[in-house]
Motif scaffolding. Sequence first.
Motif, mmCIF file in Angstrom:
data_model
loop_
_atom_site.group_PDB
_atom_site.id
_atom_site.type_symbol
_atom_site.label_atom_id
_atom_site.label_comp_id
_atom_site.label_asym_id
_atom_site.label_seq_id
_atom_site.Cartn_x
_atom_site.Cartn_y
_atom_site.Cartn_z
ATOM 1 N N MET A 30 0.829 -1.206 0.000
ATOM 2 C CA MET A 30 0.000 0.000 0.000
ATOM 3 C C MET A 30 0.863 1.255 0.000
ATOM 4 S SD MET A 30 -3.304 -0.876 2.455
ATOM 5 C CE MET A 30 -2.376 -0.878 3.971
ATOM 6 N N VAL A 31 1.948 1.202 0.754
ATOM 7 C CA VAL A 31 2.849 2.368 0.808
ATOM 8 C C VAL A 31 3.552 2.528 -0.541
ATOM 9 C CG1 VAL A 31 4.862 3.386 1.938
ATOM 10 C CG2 VAL A 31 3.150 2.162 3.300
ATOM 11 N N PHE A 32 3.990 1.423 -1.084
ATOM 12 C CA PHE A 32 4.688 1.443 -2.367
ATOM 13 C C PHE A 32 3.813 2.043 -3.469
ATOM 14 C CE2 PHE A 32 6.025 -0.738 -6.312
ATOM 15 C CZ PHE A 32 7.340 -0.300 -6.359
ATOM 16 N N ARG A 33 2.511 1.733 -3.413
ATOM 17 C CA ARG A 33 1.596 2.245 -4.432
ATOM 18 C C ARG A 33 1.050 3.640 -4.116
ATOM 19 N NH1 ARG A 33 -2.026 -1.308 -6.928
ATOM 20 N NH2 ARG A 33 -1.087 -3.293 -7.469
ATOM 21 N N GLY A 34 1.501 4.213 -3.006
ATOM 22 C CA GLY A 34 1.067 5.560 -2.660
ATOM 23 C C GLY A 34 -0.306 5.616 -2.013
ATOM 24 N N ARG A 35 -0.851 4.464 -1.641
ATOM 25 C CA ARG A 35 -2.173 4.454 -1.009
ATOM 26 C C ARG A 35 -2.082 4.688 0.487
ATOM 27 N NH1 ARG A 35 -4.092 -1.071 -2.335
ATOM 28 N NH2 ARG A 35 -5.720 -0.497 -0.875
ATOM 29 N N ALA A 36 -0.870 4.593 1.008
ATOM 30 C CA ALA A 36 -0.667 4.814 2.447
ATOM 31 C C ALA A 36 0.737 5.355 2.655
ATOM 32 C CB ALA A 36 -0.839 3.498 3.202
ATOM 33 N N ARG A 37 0.944 5.931 3.838
ATOM 34 C CA ARG A 37 2.295 6.330 4.208
ATOM 35 C C ARG A 37 2.667 5.691 5.545
ATOM 36 N NH1 ARG A 37 2.398 12.738 3.608
ATOM 37 N NH2 ARG A 37 0.230 12.459 4.248
#
Length: 194
Positions: A30-37
């Motif tokens: 999710m972080v990699f895809r920019g959906r989360a930090r």
Amino acid sequence: MARIENNRVLTLNRVWQPIATVPLRKAMNMVFRGRARVVEAETFQLFTWDQWLADKAVPVDAHVIERDYLRTASLFVRKPEVVTLSRFAGYPNRGVPYSRRGIYDRDDGRCQYCNGHVRGKDMTIDHIVPQSRGGVTSWLNCVLACGACNHRKADNLPTEVGMKLVREPYQPTREQLFLQGIDVMKSWAPFIQA
Ligand SMILES: [Zn+2]
């Protein structure tokens, strides 16, 4: 290829309310895809994937506490422990709808009469006030029971057959359900009530 252990990552919605735990691999994706930090536990600072790699990766010959890191071919990358979603701001204040699975989680996989462990596939739901006597299917009238206890109780009230509940059933919050049986990390403490 990174070796990913079976860690869970606390997931917060956009306004930092806890909504779930997810496997490490999913959180990183999710972080990699920019959906989360990533939320850094000590400082509450937010990181994108690139920022995390720039700041929290060290060469594999560095001295680190290995369980806190993922090992790739050339790097140790610090494992995220908390992430916050970029867009989703839903659900903490909504009641959790009744479910069989929820009863199992709330009662921690234990028969509420004999306190014995019940495997998921063997679970039965006991209506404290039996359905035949007007009892409803709800968080407060239903408990996890093993087959033997449910059979023994049959269409009676617990008191009528000398049975006692291990604890009173309650309406769980979403947080109580998703944290049940999970190894809660120290870094989650500021975000959860449990
Ligand atoms: Zn039992």
